[in-house]
Scaffold this motif. Structure first.
Motif, PDB file in Angstrom:
ATOM      1  N   ASP A 142      44.424 -53.581 -42.220  1.00 40.27           N
ATOM      2  CA  ASP A 142      43.424 -54.332 -41.464  1.00 40.27           C
ATOM      3  C   ASP A 142      42.004 -53.950 -41.859  1.00 40.27           C
ATOM      4  O   ASP A 142      41.152 -54.809 -42.065  1.00 40.27           O
ATOM      5  CB  ASP A 142      43.613 -54.073 -39.975  1.00 40.27           C
ATOM      6  N   MET A 159      34.989 -57.896 -28.011  1.00 41.87           N
ATOM      7  CA  MET A 159      35.792 -57.673 -29.217  1.00 41.87           C
ATOM      8  C   MET A 159      35.234 -56.524 -30.046  1.00 41.87           C
ATOM      9  O   MET A 159      35.998 -55.727 -30.593  1.00 41.87           O
ATOM     10  CB  MET A 159      35.831 -58.938 -30.075  1.00 41.87           C
ATOM     11  N   HIS A 160      33.916 -56.456 -30.160  1.00 46.83           N
ATOM     12  CA  HIS A 160      33.325 -55.344 -30.899  1.00 46.83           C
ATOM     13  C   HIS A 160      33.636 -54.013 -30.218  1.00 46.83           C
ATOM     14  O   HIS A 160      33.889 -53.011 -30.881  1.00 46.83           O
ATOM     15  CB  HIS A 160      31.802 -55.506 -30.994  1.00 46.83           C
ATOM     16  N   GLY A 162      36.239 -53.290 -28.484  1.00 49.47           N
ATOM     17  CA  GLY A 162      37.617 -52.959 -28.844  1.00 49.47           C
ATOM     18  C   GLY A 162      37.707 -52.449 -30.275  1.00 49.47           C
ATOM     19  O   GLY A 162      38.330 -51.420 -30.547  1.00 49.47           O
ATOM     20  N   LEU A 163      37.060 -53.159 -31.185  1.00 54.16           N
ATOM     21  CA  LEU A 163      37.123 -52.777 -32.603  1.00 54.16           C
ATOM     22  C   LEU A 163      36.558 -51.379 -32.830  1.00 54.16           C
ATOM     23  O   LEU A 163      37.177 -50.543 -33.505  1.00 54.16           O
ATOM     24  CB  LEU A 163      36.325 -53.798 -33.433  1.00 54.16           C
ATOM     25  N   SER A 165      36.146 -48.988 -30.663  1.00 56.46           N
ATOM     26  CA  SER A 165      37.007 -47.993 -30.015  1.00 56.46           C
ATOM     27  C   SER A 165      38.204 -47.658 -30.896  1.00 56.46           C
ATOM     28  O   SER A 165      38.627 -46.504 -30.976  1.00 56.46           O
ATOM     29  CB  SER A 165      37.508 -48.508 -28.657  1.00 56.46           C
ATOM     30  N   SER A 166      38.758 -48.667 -31.556  1.00 59.14           N
ATOM     31  CA  SER A 166      39.934 -48.424 -32.396  1.00 59.14           C
ATOM     32  C   SER A 166      39.571 -47.521 -33.571  1.00 59.14           C
ATOM     33  O   SER A 166      40.440 -46.883 -34.165  1.00 59.14           O
ATOM     34  CB  SER A 166      40.530 -49.737 -32.896  1.00 59.14           C
TER      35      SER A 166
ATOM     36  N   ILE B 201      46.959 -43.232 -32.479  1.00 55.94           N
ATOM     37  CA  ILE B 201      45.828 -44.121 -32.782  1.00 55.94           C
ATOM     38  C   ILE B 201      44.901 -44.149 -31.569  1.00 55.94           C
ATOM     39  O   ILE B 201      45.278 -43.713 -30.474  1.00 55.94           O
ATOM     40  CB  ILE B 201      46.285 -45.563 -33.096  1.00 55.94           C
ATOM     41  N   ASN B 203      42.867 -45.684 -28.466  1.00 59.33           N
ATOM     42  CA  ASN B 203      43.070 -46.729 -27.459  1.00 59.33           C
ATOM     43  C   ASN B 203      41.908 -47.712 -27.531  1.00 59.33           C
ATOM     44  O   ASN B 203      40.781 -47.369 -27.178  1.00 59.33           O
ATOM     45  CB  ASN B 203      43.143 -46.074 -26.072  1.00 59.33           C
ATOM     46  N   SER B 204      42.177 -48.909 -27.999  1.00 61.81           N
ATOM     47  CA  SER B 204      41.114 -49.917 -28.024  1.00 61.81           C
ATOM     48  C   SER B 204      41.289 -50.949 -26.909  1.00 61.81           C
ATOM     49  O   SER B 204      40.327 -51.587 -26.497  1.00 61.81           O
ATOM     50  CB  SER B 204      41.084 -50.624 -29.390  1.00 61.81           C
ATOM     51  N   LEU B 305      43.934 -59.653 -26.760  1.00 63.31           N
ATOM     52  CA  LEU B 305      42.732 -60.489 -26.691  1.00 63.31           C
ATOM     53  C   LEU B 305      43.082 -61.951 -26.417  1.00 63.31           C
ATOM     54  O   LEU B 305      42.517 -62.587 -25.523  1.00 63.31           O
ATOM     55  CB  LEU B 305      41.953 -60.375 -28.004  1.00 63.31           C
ATOM     56  N   GLN B 363      43.050 -62.335 -41.883  1.00 65.52           N
ATOM     57  CA  GLN B 363      43.895 -61.350 -41.200  1.00 65.52           C
ATOM     58  C   GLN B 363      44.501 -61.892 -39.903  1.00 65.52           C
ATOM     59  O   GLN B 363      44.446 -61.230 -38.862  1.00 65.52           O
ATOM     60  CB  GLN B 363      43.092 -60.089 -40.911  1.00 65.52           C
ATOM     61  N   SER B 366      47.219 -59.694 -38.398  1.00 71.80           N
ATOM     62  CA  SER B 366      46.828 -58.315 -38.132  1.00 71.80           C
ATOM     63  C   SER B 366      46.774 -58.013 -36.641  1.00 71.80           C
ATOM     64  O   SER B 366      46.496 -58.872 -35.815  1.00 71.80           O
ATOM     65  CB  SER B 366      45.450 -58.097 -38.730  1.00 71.80           C
ATOM     66  N   GLY B 367      46.996 -56.737 -36.334  1.00 72.53           N
ATOM     67  CA  GLY B 367      46.794 -56.311 -34.964  1.00 72.53           C
ATOM     68  C   GLY B 367      45.348 -55.954 -34.703  1.00 72.53           C
ATOM     69  O   GLY B 367      44.914 -55.877 -33.557  1.00 72.53           O
ATOM     70  N   ALA B 368      44.573 -55.769 -35.760  1.00 77.91           N
ATOM     71  CA  ALA B 368      43.199 -55.288 -35.585  1.00 77.91           C
ATOM     72  C   ALA B 368      42.294 -56.391 -35.063  1.00 77.91           C
ATOM     73  O   ALA B 368      42.585 -57.583 -35.179  1.00 77.91           O
ATOM     74  CB  ALA B 368      42.665 -54.755 -36.903  1.00 77.91           C
ATOM     75  N   LEU B 369      41.185 -55.989 -34.496  1.00 75.83           N
ATOM     76  CA  LEU B 369      40.279 -56.940 -33.868  1.00 75.83           C
ATOM     77  C   LEU B 369      39.219 -57.458 -34.833  1.00 75.83           C
ATOM     78  O   LEU B 369      38.390 -58.272 -34.455  1.00 75.83           O
ATOM     79  CB  LEU B 369      39.611 -56.273 -32.666  1.00 75.83           C
ATOM     80  N   LEU B 370      39.267 -56.986 -36.080  1.00 72.21           N
ATOM     81  CA  LEU B 370      38.248 -57.412 -37.034  1.00 72.21           C
ATOM     82  C   LEU B 370      38.263 -58.927 -37.222  1.00 72.21           C
ATOM     83  O   LEU B 370      37.207 -59.559 -37.333  1.00 72.21           O
ATOM     84  CB  LEU B 370      38.461 -56.715 -38.382  1.00 72.21           C
ATOM     85  N   ALA B 372      38.904 -61.259 -35.081  1.00 75.64           N
ATOM     86  CA  ALA B 372      38.163 -61.909 -33.993  1.00 75.64           C
ATOM     87  C   ALA B 372      36.670 -61.647 -34.121  1.00 75.64           C
ATOM     88  O   ALA B 372      35.846 -62.540 -33.913  1.00 75.64           O
ATOM     89  CB  ALA B 372      38.680 -61.421 -32.643  1.00 75.64           C
ATOM     90  N   CYS B 373      36.310 -60.406 -34.482  1.00 69.68           N
ATOM     91  CA  CYS B 373      34.886 -60.061 -34.590  1.00 69.68           C
ATOM     92  C   CYS B 373      34.206 -60.860 -35.698  1.00 69.68           C
ATOM     93  O   CYS B 373      33.011 -61.122 -35.635  1.00 69.68           O
ATOM     94  CB  CYS B 373      34.715 -58.571 -34.866  1.00 69.68           C
TER      95      CYS B 373
END
Lengths: 401, 401
Positions: A142, A159-160, A162-163, A165-166, B201, B203-204, B305, B363, B366-370, B372-373
């Protein structure tokens, strides 16, 4: 009467004259919602940080597999726990998000496993045979180490948060909130809560501008009302200059003999008075007073609103350090026609019907804010253009502002 | 494996089961931005409250007019001052917003007046002759006495604050903020700021859900993380039940043996476990515990999300007393194609290009929030539909959420 300045030219002049006026500060990430990032953020770790399972299932080595082979379960790996190296010809019970053990290179979901006391079989058909990497999310899939994930000037969304924080961030460098001074003018205006005398009306621009500024994420430094004299206007502007990064005013900017804002601004700094080719909201004063930008909006509440949305909001954003990505219009079909071509860019307040078409609010010419409250956004009709039923026009939803 | 529940059915079930859970309170109007109106508001006065001038100019009686006639100026009426009855065959100097004097029924703008020491002439041509009512905004033109201007359940915008101020309101009855409890689960999760062990990992979902709840205008009652045991899960849910109007959770809702949320919910109340036909974000738990709605979202951050945006947000809105007017999609042209028909409604995160087309973020899985961002919203592809370059699809901008 001065020539009308085209909409795009006025916008460009305001944006070109604007610059970031605020310092930065580091704050807890959880407090950064709707603040503006003052730094680029690069990922300090890859995401995922390790190869992990996308499913609840079983991990094994694909080279060990045969369709009738029974794999003893040699370890159990819940998410969050470190696995051991996988013993060859065994499988590991594994859960979503858990680290893939060294020695395994495939995960088969539990629904496709045949579990018995002796172990687990994976009886795939030829058309659906297991492949290396199945159901494994590889490290860095990712986000790669060092990748830029947030650009300076970005307004922080959930969303930012969350991102970031991850990635383990707990703090973020953001710009300090822009301090906006507000001035309303007009002897006819009385603050709500006071009795009205004949000829007076309630001041709605002061409260609305305060709310617009806060809604945009800035701080109201002060909101003053000046009566229509040179002395009162100068006193108020001088007071606002002490506490504001930017000043907005409403009213007092036309050529009338009761309008004192322009002459005071000329006394205190450099001034442009424009009549802009837009409807509603023609007159606009753009000044700089001791380095502080001043934007004088028209006093009619609908015009105040439109000029805030299209000009002040952009001036404030740039001053606050925000990269305003260009406002994004959506093509929406007009549910009405208008024969007359106008020579100004028009921002028609429209509601979107259940049929998806845009309908002009009947009170376009009104000074009242009801038209905006009952609409969902602006239909932007360019100068010299008709509106024809069934054609597409640029629609800007209020939620984007 | 249970059958997939169609998106619209799940949404309807959640909305049908929701109801307003909060009391109301009267607060200063200026504090009501983004709060939810708990009453209809009817106009206690007409707007404008009196006939007034739309221009700086001259008021007179149209019946007195002739093109070469000179009107002496008998009074001067700035905005905010009470006029006297107009002497016949004279005119009044008048300013924008000022009360039209009794006896006058037209205003001519100053640019069209011919002013001399003796008085003012209004030399109109035949094709442009003055008409009764010109440049006069009549009383009640915008809002009539008693007209409903704000409906209960409306989220207050800056425009509403302007509108209500113009009617003289200083206070508004709004709903108390909804208190939302948040639970995250998963032994692999560590709060940002702590060192990661192998397999762990950050926590987001906790920080993101807190930010989403606040962004929607609600209060985070508490945000707890429970380790993957029945005891810890029950303790956390019990604690959240004490302080929350609604509870959201992430993770722990699939059928895995490490997922304890469902069994605790079954112990404490009535539960529906759904697999919903959407991508991303299949599993969802919908429960009621002692009258408190509980929505269990999937733990993959992208799925968290999407299920927040499409399900939790609507549950929270209805619980908070807000009338969610149906989310409004815009037709946007796809800049990509996808051959495979899927059996689930899909919410593709897309960026809108400079060409106005929607482009899928690479992506999606993907599980990541990128993803969406870096996107501007969702392209909603209905179940069983292909995506074809050049066709229109429903686009929902994140700014609307």
């Amino acid at each position: 009467m001065p020539e009308l300045l085209p909409f795009e030219e006025a916008l460009k002049a305001i944006e070109d004259g604007a610059s970031q006026l605020v310092a930065s500060e580091a704050i807890p990430l959880m407090d950064s919602l709707n603040r503006i990032a003052a730094q680029d953020i690069c990922a300090q770790q890859a995401v995922p940080a390790f190869d992990n399972s996308a499913m609840d299932g079983y991990a094994f080595c694909i080279e060990d597999w045969q369709s009738d082979k029974c794999f003893p379960v040699s370890q159990r790996i819940p998410a969050g726990y470190a696995p051991e190296r996988l013993t060859p010809n065994t499988c590991a019970r594994i859960f979503t998000g858990a680290n893939i053990p060294t020695g395994a290179n495939i995960v088969v979901m539990q629904e496709e496993a045949d579990v018995s006391k002796q172990g687990v079989r994976f009886p795939f058909s030829k058309s659906n045979s297991p492949k290396q990497g199945d159901n494994i999310r590889p490290k860095g899939q990712d986000i790669q180490l060092g990748q830029t994930v947030l650009a300076k000037g970005t307004k922080i969304t959930p969303m930012h948060i969350g991102l970031l924080s991850s990635l383990g961030l707990t703090e973020l460098k953001v710009f300090k909130p822009l301090r906006v001074g507000i001035l309303t003018t007009g002897d006819e205006l009385v603050p709500a809560g006071h009795p009205l005398q004949k000829g007076q009306i309630y001041n709605s621009n002061g409260p609305m501008l305060m709310a617009l500024v806060r809604h945009s994420g800035y701080v109201v430094a002060n909101c003053l009302h000046a009566e229509d004299t040179s002395e009162a206007t100068e006193k108020a502007i001088t007071e606002l200059l002490q506490c504001s990064d930017v000043i907005l005013s409403s009213g007092g900017v036309s050529v009338g003999e009761e309008d004192h804002v322009k002459s005071i601004l000329q006394k205190l700094g450099s001034v442009h008075l424009w009549k802009i080719a837009i409807k509603p909201g023609k007159p606009l004063v753009h000044a700089t007073l001791s380095g502080i930008p001043f934007l004088g909006l028209p006093g009619n509440p609908s015009s105040t609103l439109v000029t805030y949305h299209w000009f002040a909001r952009r001036l404030l954003a740039k001053s606050a350090g925000q990269s305003l990505t260009c406002d994004r219009p959506y093509p929406v079909v007009a549910g009405f026609s208008r024969e007359k071509t106008i020579k100004r860019d028009e921002f028609i307040r429209v509601a979107i019907g259940d049929d998806g078409l845009a309908y002009a609010h009947p009170q376009q010419s009104s000074g009242a804010l009801l038209a905006a409250c009952e609409s969902q956004g602006y239909l932007h009709i360019k100068a010299h253009s008709n509106v024809e039923y069934g054609n597409h026009y640029d629609f800007y939803p209020f939620t984007g502002f």
